[in-house]
Design a protein around this motif. Structure first.
Motif, PDB file in Angstrom:
ATOM      1  N   LEU A  19      73.297 -44.541 -14.570  1.00 14.16           N
ATOM      2  CA  LEU A  19      73.296 -45.914 -15.083  1.00 14.16           C
ATOM      3  C   LEU A  19      72.680 -45.946 -16.479  1.00 14.16           C
ATOM      4  CD1 LEU A  19      73.637 -48.951 -14.956  1.00 14.16           C
ATOM      5  CD2 LEU A  19      71.584 -49.065 -13.515  1.00 14.16           C
ATOM      6  N   TYR A  20      71.581 -45.251 -16.680  1.00 23.55           N
ATOM      7  CA  TYR A  20      70.948 -45.248 -17.993  1.00 23.55           C
ATOM      8  C   TYR A  20      71.875 -44.630 -19.040  1.00 23.55           C
ATOM      9  CZ  TYR A  20      67.732 -44.868 -21.819  1.00 23.55           C
ATOM     10  OH  TYR A  20      67.172 -44.985 -23.065  1.00 23.55           O
ATOM     11  N   GLN A  21      72.543 -43.553 -18.688  1.00 25.70           N
ATOM     12  CA  GLN A  21      73.479 -42.922 -19.624  1.00 25.70           C
ATOM     13  C   GLN A  21      74.604 -43.885 -19.990  1.00 25.70           C
ATOM     14  OE1 GLN A  21      74.539 -39.344 -17.518  1.00 25.70           O
ATOM     15  NE2 GLN A  21      72.599 -38.348 -18.017  1.00 25.70           N
ATOM     16  N   ALA A  22      75.071 -44.669 -19.016  1.00 25.98           N
ATOM     17  CA  ALA A  22      76.121 -45.658 -19.288  1.00 25.98           C
ATOM     18  C   ALA A  22      75.596 -46.775 -20.190  1.00 25.98           C
ATOM     19  CB  ALA A  22      76.650 -46.238 -17.974  1.00 25.98           C
ATOM     20  N   VAL A  23      74.341 -47.171 -20.001  1.00 19.58           N
ATOM     21  CA  VAL A  23      73.726 -48.190 -20.857  1.00 19.58           C
ATOM     22  C   VAL A  23      73.670 -47.688 -22.293  1.00 19.58           C
ATOM     23  CG1 VAL A  23      71.512 -49.317 -21.390  1.00 19.58           C
ATOM     24  CG2 VAL A  23      72.414 -49.369 -19.053  1.00 19.58           C
ATOM     25  N   LEU A 168      74.528 -48.018 -10.124  1.00 19.42           N
ATOM     26  CA  LEU A 168      73.767 -46.762 -10.071  1.00 19.42           C
ATOM     27  C   LEU A 168      74.632 -45.567 -10.422  1.00 19.42           C
ATOM     28  CD1 LEU A 168      71.303 -46.947  -7.061  1.00 19.42           C
ATOM     29  CD2 LEU A 168      70.779 -46.796  -9.490  1.00 19.42           C
ATOM     30  N   ALA A 169      75.907 -45.647 -10.112  1.00 18.10           N
ATOM     31  CA  ALA A 169      76.828 -44.542 -10.436  1.00 18.10           C
ATOM     32  C   ALA A 169      77.227 -44.569 -11.910  1.00 18.10           C
ATOM     33  CB  ALA A 169      78.073 -44.627  -9.554  1.00 18.10           C
ATOM     34  N   GLY A 170      76.748 -45.555 -12.643  1.00 19.99           N
ATOM     35  CA  GLY A 170      77.034 -45.614 -14.075  1.00 19.99           C
ATOM     36  C   GLY A 170      78.339 -46.298 -14.405  1.00 19.99           C
TER      37      GLY A 170
END
Length: 173
Positions: A19-23, A168-170
């Motif tokens: 999720l953070y990487q997607a953000v 959560l899975a991004g």
């Protein structure tokens, strides 16, 4: 497996890492810096990522798993910002203060955006919050401000329809 990871010195994967990487990927999209006129600088990129992260955190704050997800997402943010500060040459003594300031900036955005996006918010409240928080008080002009405000509102609206597991899975919309 956690005991084994601790014994071997391996760090377990943070469940909010995708999720953070997607953000971060969403916050680095060129349209923010081109049409939205967010400054393409270290501060501007931080501000954009923090704005997207703030909207994601607002989305998950009412979930039953909110506390755990928010804590894990915050860990990702702190780890990333720590690495970024060190990469630009900030020393150990100052990194802690820098992280503290960044956490305060993120918290301020979350509060400002929560208030400005509330159903009973004054017209123009979100645009004013963006000028203060995303643009650091510098008015980018009506067209750029409208672009960022519309795109962030649209992201907020799309996030409402995404399940916690998909987040959560991004899988950001």
């Amino acid at each position: 497996m956690r005991l084994w990871d601790r014994l071997t010195g391996r760090k377990a994967e943070n469940p909010a890492a995708a999720l953070y990487q997607a953000v971060v990927a969403r916050g680095r999209e060129p349209h923010w810096y081109e049409a939205g006129q967010v400054p393409d600088s270290v501060n501007g990129r931080f501000d954009m990522i923090a704005s997207v992260l703030g909207l994601v955190m607002l989305r998950i704050e009412h979930e039953p798993e909110a506390a755990e997800t928010t804590a894990r997402l915050t860990e990702c943010f702190v780890e990333d910002m720590d690495g970024q500060l060190r990469q630009i040459g900030i020393g150990d003594v100052v990194v802690g203060k820098g992280i503290g300031k960044m956490m305060a900036l993120l918290g301020g955005r979350i509060g400002a955006y929560r208030d400005a996006l509330a159903p009973d918010a004054e017209p123009g409240a979100f645009a004013a919050a963006l000028v203060r928080n995303l643009y650091r008080g510098e008015d980018p002009g009506a067209v750029a401000l409208a672009h960022s405000a519309d795109a962030l509102r649209a992201l907020r609206d799309r996030l409402a329809g995404v399940s916690h597991d998909d987040l959560l899975a991004g899988r950001l919309p």
